[in-house]
Design a protein around this motif. Structure first.
Motif, PDB file in Angstrom:
ATOM      1  N   PHE A 174    -100.486  31.744 -97.272  1.00  0.00           N
ATOM      2  CA  PHE A 174     -99.996  30.840 -98.117  1.00  0.00           C
ATOM      3  C   PHE A 174    -100.865  30.190 -98.841  1.00  0.00           C
ATOM      4  CE2 PHE A 174     -97.655  26.837 -98.514  1.00  0.00           C
ATOM      5  CZ  PHE A 174     -96.848  27.014 -99.306  1.00  0.00           C
ATOM      6  N   PHE A 175    -101.913  29.580 -98.390  1.00  0.00           N
ATOM      7  CA  PHE A 175    -102.938  28.684 -99.192  1.00  0.00           C
ATOM      8  C   PHE A 175    -103.414  29.489-100.251  1.00  0.00           C
ATOM      9  CE2 PHE A 175    -102.368  26.064 -95.177  1.00  0.00           C
ATOM     10  CZ  PHE A 175    -101.747  24.881 -95.744  1.00  0.00           C
ATOM     11  N   ALA A 176    -103.672  30.562-100.053  1.00  0.00           N
ATOM     12  CA  ALA A 176    -104.469  31.385-100.904  1.00  0.00           C
ATOM     13  C   ALA A 176    -103.570  31.636-101.987  1.00  0.00           C
ATOM     14  CB  ALA A 176    -105.119  32.751-100.373  1.00  0.00           C
ATOM     15  N   PHE A 177    -102.245  31.908-101.723  1.00  0.00           N
ATOM     16  CA  PHE A 177    -101.271  32.193-102.845  1.00  0.00           C
ATOM     17  C   PHE A 177    -101.237  30.992-103.605  1.00  0.00           C
ATOM     18  CE2 PHE A 177     -96.805  32.264-104.262  1.00  0.00           C
ATOM     19  CZ  PHE A 177     -96.740  33.119-105.181  1.00  0.00           C
ATOM     20  N   LEU A 191    -102.135  27.722-108.815  1.00  0.00           N
ATOM     21  CA  LEU A 191    -102.731  26.433-109.212  1.00  0.00           C
ATOM     22  C   LEU A 191    -104.051  27.051-110.082  1.00  0.00           C
ATOM     23  CD1 LEU A 191    -102.847  23.850-106.146  1.00  0.00           C
ATOM     24  CD2 LEU A 191    -101.599  23.795-108.233  1.00  0.00           C
ATOM     25  N   PHE A 192    -104.810  27.943-109.755  1.00  0.00           N
ATOM     26  CA  PHE A 192    -105.596  28.466-110.633  1.00  0.00           C
ATOM     27  C   PHE A 192    -105.261  29.002-111.691  1.00  0.00           C
ATOM     28  CE2 PHE A 192    -108.461  31.760-111.928  1.00  0.00           C
ATOM     29  CZ  PHE A 192    -109.630  31.193-112.123  1.00  0.00           C
ATOM     30  N   LEU A 193    -104.177  29.596-111.694  1.00  0.00           N
ATOM     31  CA  LEU A 193    -103.441  30.335-112.786  1.00  0.00           C
ATOM     32  C   LEU A 193    -102.832  29.301-113.796  1.00  0.00           C
ATOM     33  CD1 LEU A 193    -101.938  33.482-111.480  1.00  0.00           C
ATOM     34  CD2 LEU A 193    -104.049  33.362-112.942  1.00  0.00           C
ATOM     35  N   ALA A 194    -102.283  28.362-113.014  1.00  0.00           N
ATOM     36  CA  ALA A 194    -101.686  26.991-114.036  1.00  0.00           C
ATOM     37  C   ALA A 194    -102.614  26.486-114.719  1.00  0.00           C
ATOM     38  CB  ALA A 194    -100.942  26.187-112.995  1.00  0.00           C
TER      39      ALA A 194
END
Length: 161
Positions: free
Chosen positions: A7-10, A15-18
């Motif tokens: 879940f944290f990786a997702f 967040l990274f994509l945002a």
């Protein structure tokens, strides 16, 4: 709720994509790729243009080479014609020279013959005069001998010369 590492990786991925979308990284990448594609296209266009110029230069040089070959052939043909004309002129001059030399030789031979005939005649005259003098000296005496001798010598010399 229990959150596991997936879940944290997702969430990190979201967040990274945002963050990437917020910083407009895809637009910058698209601009960079478009710029690179434009540069490549410009280089291709320049290479095509250089190739066309090189082909034109090659065609020009081939045309100039053909013209130079034709000019060389024309010069060679002119040189051959000139050489043939000079050869013919030299042959004619040689024939004229030989003809003149033959004519001069014939004139010299004729002159030598004429001189020989004159010398023989002169010798014959001298001999005839001597014989006549001897005959007259034996047959005539005194004043008659001298008068006849002088008259005969004068007549013979006048007729032969």
């Amino acid at each position: 709720m229990h959150f596991d590492a997936t879940f944290f990786a997702f969430v990190g991925l979201i967040l990274f994509l945002a963050l990437i979308a917020y910083l407009k990284v895809p637009g910058m990448m698209a601009k960079a790729l478009d710029s690179r594609a434009a540069n490549i296209q410009a280089e291709l266009d320049e290479a095509r243009q250089l190739r066309e110029e090189a082909q034109k230069l090659l065609a020009d040089y081939q045309q100039k080479r053909k013209e130079a070959e034709e000019e060389a052939k024309a010069i060679l043909a002119a040189a051959e014609r000139e050489a043939a004309a000079l050869t013919e002129e030299a042959r004619q001059k040689t024939e004229e020279f030989v003809a003149r030399r033959n004519a001069m030789s014939e004139q010299k031979i004729q002159q030598a013959e004429a001189d020989a005939i004159k010398a023989v005649r002169a010798a014959a005259v001298d001999l005839a005069v001597a014989a006549a003098e001897k005959l007259l000296a034996q047959s005539a005496t005194g004043d008659v001998q001298t008068a006849l001798f002088q008259s005969s010598v004068g007549q013979v010399k006048a007729r032969l010369n």
